[in-house]
Design an enzyme around this catalytic site. Structure first.
Site, short mmCIF file in Angstrom:
data_model
loop_
_atom_site.label_atom_id
_atom_site.label_comp_id
_atom_site.label_asym_id
_atom_site.label_seq_id
_atom_site.Cartn_x
_atom_site.Cartn_y
_atom_site.Cartn_z
N GLU A 150 0.85 -1.24 -0.02
CA GLU A 150 -0.17 -0.09 -0.14
C GLU A 150 1.57 1.36 -0.02
O GLU A 150 1.29 2.04 0.91
CB GLU A 150 -1.13 0.17 1.35
CG GLU A 150 -2.07 0.90 1.79
CD GLU A 150 -2.72 1.28 2.85
OE1 GLU A 150 -4.06 1.04 2.61
OE2 GLU A 150 -2.08 1.02 3.18
N TYR B 32 -5.25 11.28 4.85
CA TYR B 32 -3.85 11.22 3.95
C TYR B 32 -3.71 12.01 3.45
O TYR B 32 -4.67 12.63 2.68
CB TYR B 32 -2.79 9.81 3.83
CG TYR B 32 -2.95 8.98 5.15
CD1 TYR B 32 -2.09 9.73 6.39
CD2 TYR B 32 -2.98 7.93 5.29
CE1 TYR B 32 -2.31 9.41 7.44
CE2 TYR B 32 -3.08 6.79 6.28
CZ TYR B 32 -2.20 7.47 6.92
OH TYR B 32 -1.85 7.20 8.43
#
Ligand code: SF4
Length: 689
Positions: free
Chosen positions: A103, A177
């Site tokens: 990821e 994020y």
């Protein structure tokens, strides 16, 4: 033999250019290992692949030093050394025919970059947003050149991911994020083609999906992790803009306390509705979590088209062999996750994750522990272990020792087995705690070597009269009523007729007939709030006073503080923070201020102090004294669990397992050998690079 109802879970599925052998997908989840402990990580992820997970992903993986989560051991792919470290994990996963996923992660304003000491890059300049971080720094506001640079970093990291051997490479567009900042209409104030309308705010996600596809050149699938929300139709519009771009969608919701919800508040399959709604918008495979532990629910999710694969973090931690157990037709052997979030808490504390149900989690490399494989004891079949107490430590020790081939007797003073998990599971929201007991009793039931004896209150002489080879004292602990604890080194004072009730008495059903009870919580874990909710359920007026700044302060690590505060409010529990209990009178309690305020007196009929537990180790000391006098032998005399040192249920299970594994030697030294083999494999991996 596998139940045909679950066949659908074992159908292969194409994810772009790669194929998963089944529908079990271990979602990227934090591990507390990351770049700091690559061998530990590789052994843990490899164990999941051995247990049958078709896809095994690593955790969030930084593409560049501007994404640095400091004390939290994230993964990273910055250079060739990181490639070699990740190759250990990819190799360990491939060894069992599974796919390895990574990821790629761009931290944005979320990170403080305390380690790398460069500013983080955000859509706007602002302080770190993670709840635990209050550092006085801000991110740098990025411009269009920076966006080009970020795209190049992401592409470079994707190429390194291929070099490391990954089969699935993520674009990570959620969890607050950087890409979430672009998607957020409140935060994204850009006036260029990356801000404004939703089709412009998704632009960077689209570009990164395309860039990643170009970088991996058909050698890996491109996945995108994305959040939708039932409350916000725009999230589906954003999803719709990208719907057919990646090879696979890893979908979640935009509320981490639901996605990662503790079982007190969130049950299995909680994401079904939003995931189903998004799935209808795409032709690409969808995977989604839901703390799935029951094969019926898993099969239903696939069969009904809600999702294409069963995504799991916690269920794969509690039982790395969950897929194999379904495949082999023994779902009753699954160690079901109890939703306590002890795993997640320890990543947040910067150490390897651990698990209440699975004591081997995180210890696969260091100790060579295996969740399904215990070494046989170097013992004659006549060797007998007597375990006194059937709480989590006693039951786990009995299970592990019995599996190792030792004869085991468990003596339990009460009628009910399970100790604290049986008692606590009766409290509000804690019913899943009983799984700790039920799984162990189920396993013990299959072992001819283990015999439980309820209603057997044992004295030291009773124990020695049985003449066991080993005695493990697992008699637990009791909450005290003196007030000594985290913030008091002397007892609080009390007047005549002051009513002070122990937590154990409350759990066992005792409470004032009516009136107002004040709970004094200097423990900061779940029990203060749960006891408050229990007393409110019994119809009492309740005030919860804590020395911390908020109730259940440790819940910040288990993602429970918000839901817990709502539950207290809905139960009309009054909350007072930053107060230390000083004196209990017959109809009131006086508290000092932990900061600099005046004393506070609360009118109440009784006080329940929650400050510390006392190990119930009298039997252990009696036994040690008798053995010292030559009145018996017990070479394996030991205390385990809360009787040794009160702690979490996870710590008690770990204590029981560790004691059982270290007792009686290891036939063939297999655990040590396995640890050495892993070390050698890791070293071979390093030298290969
Ligand atoms: Fe589940 Fe608790 Fe284990 Fe985490 S620690 S996997 S929540 S049982």
């Amino acid at each position: 033999m596998r139940d045909p109802r679950y066949d659908i879970l074992f159908e292969p599925i194409r994810l772009g250019p790669v194929t998963s052998k089944n529908r079990f997908y271990q979602v990227p989840h934090c591990s507390g290992m990351g770049w700091k402990r690559p061998e530990t990580l590789a052994a843990m992820r490899g164990m999941k692949a051995e247990g049958g997970w078709g896809v095994v992903c690593t955790e969030y993986c930084s593409i560049h030093p501007t994404s640095d989560d400091g004390a939290y051991p994230y993964a990273r792919l910055w250079d060739g050394a990181d490639v070699r470290a990740h190759a250990l994990m990819a190799d360990a996963v491939h060894e069992h025919g599974s796919l390895a996923g990574v990821e790629l992660w761009i931290g944005g304003s979320f990170t403080a970059n305390l380690d790398t000491r460069v500013p983080s890059w955000g859509v706007i300049s602002r302080p770190p947003t993670f709840a635990g971080l209050t550092h006085p720094v801000q991110s740098r506001r990025i411009d269009k050149d920076d966006i080009k640079t970020i795209r190049q970093w992401h592409k470079d990291a994707a190429e390194r991911a291929i070099e490391a051997g990954f089969d699935i490479v993520y674009v990570y567009a959620t969890h607050g994020y950087l890409l979430s900042e672009f998607l957020d209409r409140h935060m994204n104030d850009r006036t260029d083609e990356y801000g404004g309308m939703i089709e412009d705010r998704v632009r960077i996600v689209r570009e990164l999906i395309e860039d990643t596809g170009n970088a991996v050149k058909g050698k890996a699938a491109v996945a995108c992790r994305f959040s939708v929300s039932l409350d916000d139709p725009e999230t589906y519009e954003a999803f719709g803009e990208l719907a057919d771009l990646p090879d696979v969608w890893d979908l979640t919701v935009d509320d981490y306390s639901v996605e990662m919800g503790a079982s007190r508040f969130v049950k299995e399959g909680a994401l079904e509705s939003p995931v189903a709604k998004a799935k209808a918008l795409t032709s690409k495979p969808v995977v989604a979590v839901g703390r799935f532990t029951t094969p019926d629910t898993m099969a239903r999710m696939i069969r009904s088209g809600v999702q294409d694969m069963i995504d799991a973090a916690r269920p794969s931690i509690a039982d790395p062999f969950l897929p194999k157990k379904i495949e082999e037709g023994r779902p009753e052997d699954i160690r079901e996750c109890i939703g306590c979030n002890i795993c997640y808490a320890h990543n947040s504390l910067g150490v390897p994750i651990r698990c209440t149900q699975n004591p081997t989690m995180g210890e696969e490399f260091r100790h060579g522990w295996h969740p399904e494989d215990v070494p046989a004891v170097i013992a004659t079949p006549t060797e007998l272990a007597l375990i006194v107490g059937s709480g989590p430590a006693g039951l786990e020790a009995a299970r592990a020792l019995g599996a190792r081939g030792m004869q085991v007797m468990i003596a339990e003073a009460s009628r009910d087995l399970g100790g604290r998990v049986t008692r606590e599971s009766r409290l509000p929201g804690l019913s899943e705690w009983a799984r700790v007991r039920d799984w162990r009793l189920g396993q013990i039931d299959k072992l001819a070597t283990v015999e439980p004896y309820p209603e057997s209150d044992m004295s030291a002489q009773d124990c020695l009269d049985i003449d066991p080879t080993h005695i493990l004292v697992a008699t637990g602990s009791r909450w005290t009523v003196d007030g000594l604890g985290r913030n008091r080194v002397t007892p609080f004072t009390r007047g005549a007729d002051a009513q002070v009730i122990s937590v154990d008495d409350v759990i066992d059903g005792l409470h004032p007939e009516a009136g107002h009870v004040t709970i004094f919580d200097d423990d900061h874990y779940y029990m203060g709030s749960v006891v408050a909710l229990e007393l409110a359920r019994r119809g009492l007026s309740v005030t919860l006073v804590t020395t911390a700044g908020r109730p259940f302060a440790w819940g910040a690590y288990t993602e429970e503080t918000h839901a817990n505060a709502i539950a207290l409010r809905e139960a009309s529990v009054s909350v007072v923070t930053n107060r230390l209990l000083e004196h209990v009178a017959s109809s009131s309690a006086r508290f000092s201020c932990m900061i600099a305020g005046e004393d506070l007196t609360i009118d109440c009929d009784a006080v329940v102090p929650l400050t510390r537990r006392e190990p119930q180790d009298a039997l252990y000391h009696d036994l040690a004294a008798l053995v010292a006098k030559g009145r018996g032998t017990a070479p394996g005399l030991a205390r385990v669990g809360d009787c040794d040192a009160p702690g979490t249920i996870a710590a008690a299970v770990y204590s029981g397992y560790r004691t059982a594994i270290e007792l009686g030697g290891e036939a063939g030294g297999s655990l040590r050998e396995r640890a050495v083999e892993r070390q050698e494999a890791a070293e071979r991996g390093r030298s290969r690079g």
